[in-house]
Write a protein that holds these residues in place. Structure first.
Motif, PDB file in Angstrom:
ATOM      1  N   ARG A 118       0.853  -1.195   0.000  1.00 40.45           N
ATOM      2  CA  ARG A 118       0.000   0.000   0.000  1.00 40.45           C
ATOM      3  C   ARG A 118       0.881   1.234   0.000  1.00 40.45           C
ATOM      4  NH1 ARG A 118      -3.916  -2.417   4.380  1.00 40.45           N
ATOM      5  NH2 ARG A 118      -5.254  -3.617   2.997  1.00 40.45           N
ATOM      6  N   THR A 144       0.758   5.723  -0.960  1.00 40.62           N
ATOM      7  CA  THR A 144      -0.112   6.855  -1.245  1.00 40.62           C
ATOM      8  C   THR A 144      -0.081   7.140  -2.740  1.00 40.62           C
ATOM      9  OG1 THR A 144       1.662   8.418  -0.737  1.00 40.62           O
ATOM     10  CG2 THR A 144       0.091   7.936   1.026  1.00 40.62           C
ATOM     11  N   ARG A 145      -1.206   7.610  -3.232  1.00 43.07           N
ATOM     12  CA  ARG A 145      -1.347   7.909  -4.656  1.00 43.07           C
ATOM     13  C   ARG A 145      -0.833   9.323  -4.885  1.00 43.07           C
ATOM     14  NH1 ARG A 145      -6.818   7.235  -5.460  1.00 43.07           N
ATOM     15  NH2 ARG A 145      -6.451   5.080  -5.972  1.00 43.07           N
ATOM     16  N   ASP A 146       0.407   9.413  -5.299  1.00 41.18           N
ATOM     17  CA  ASP A 146       0.952  10.750  -5.530  1.00 41.18           C
ATOM     18  C   ASP A 146       2.169  10.697  -6.449  1.00 41.18           C
ATOM     19  OD1 ASP A 146       2.521   9.529  -3.599  1.00 41.18           O
ATOM     20  OD2 ASP A 146       2.457  11.170  -2.189  1.00 41.18           O
ATOM     21  N   LYS A 194       6.193   1.169 -10.376  1.00 41.76           N
ATOM     22  CA  LYS A 194       5.417   0.059  -9.826  1.00 41.76           C
ATOM     23  C   LYS A 194       5.880  -1.270 -10.413  1.00 41.76           C
ATOM     24  CE  LYS A 194       1.575   2.537 -10.434  1.00 41.76           C
ATOM     25  NZ  LYS A 194       0.153   2.895 -10.520  1.00 41.76           N
ATOM     26  N   GLU A 224      -1.712  -1.306  -3.972  1.00 36.08           N
ATOM     27  CA  GLU A 224      -2.915  -0.532  -3.736  1.00 36.08           C
ATOM     28  C   GLU A 224      -2.508   0.917  -3.511  1.00 36.08           C
ATOM     29  OE1 GLU A 224      -5.890  -2.602  -1.077  1.00 36.08           O
ATOM     30  OE2 GLU A 224      -4.061  -3.731  -0.652  1.00 36.08           O
ATOM     31  N   GLU A 225      -3.076   1.809  -4.304  1.00 38.05           N
ATOM     32  CA  GLU A 225      -2.787   3.229  -4.156  1.00 38.05           C
ATOM     33  C   GLU A 225      -3.922   3.878  -3.378  1.00 38.05           C
ATOM     34  OE1 GLU A 225      -0.442   5.017  -7.673  1.00 38.05           O
ATOM     35  OE2 GLU A 225      -1.970   3.686  -8.532  1.00 38.05           O
ATOM     36  N   ASP A 272      -5.531   7.341  -1.699  1.00 36.99           N
ATOM     37  CA  ASP A 272      -5.535   8.794  -1.746  1.00 36.99           C
ATOM     38  C   ASP A 272      -5.034   9.338  -0.410  1.00 36.99           C
ATOM     39  OD1 ASP A 272      -6.748  11.162  -3.445  1.00 36.99           O
ATOM     40  OD2 ASP A 272      -7.216  11.529  -1.325  1.00 36.99           O
ATOM     41  N   THR A 273      -4.273  10.419  -0.444  1.00 32.23           N
ATOM     42  CA  THR A 273      -3.694  10.968   0.783  1.00 32.23           C
ATOM     43  C   THR A 273      -4.764  11.479   1.751  1.00 32.23           C
ATOM     44  OG1 THR A 273      -3.321  13.110  -0.295  1.00 32.23           O
ATOM     45  CG2 THR A 273      -1.472  11.553  -0.277  1.00 32.23           C
TER      46      THR A 273
END
Length: 71
Positions: free
Chosen positions: A7, A9-11, A18, A45-46, A48-49
């Motif tokens: 896991r 963060t999506r940024d 990846k 798994e991304e 969201d912050t």
């Protein structure tokens, strides 16, 4: 059959980054635990912050506070 969940963060993580993570984790499982790469499953798994928090605040808010405290 190893199943590994990562896991992050999506940024701004790229597809290439990846792919490298998947490759290197698979290689580590093979080298250290002698697991067959064809049976090793990796899921990234991304998150969201706004949905990832610590120290009582979201990662979004934490990063905002950090940027505001920099000269």
């Amino acid at each position: 059959m190893p199943f590994i969940s990562v896991r992050i963060t999506r940024d701004g993580v790229t597809r290439e980054q990846k792919a490298q993570v998947i490759k290197e984790i698979t290689e580590t499982m093979e080298r250290v635990l002698h697991k067959d790469p064809k049976l090793t499953h990796i899921v990234i798994e991304e998150v969201d912050t706004d949905n990832w928090g610590y120290s009582g605040i979201t990662t979004t808010e934490y990063r905002k506070q950090l940027s505001e405290s920099k000269p």
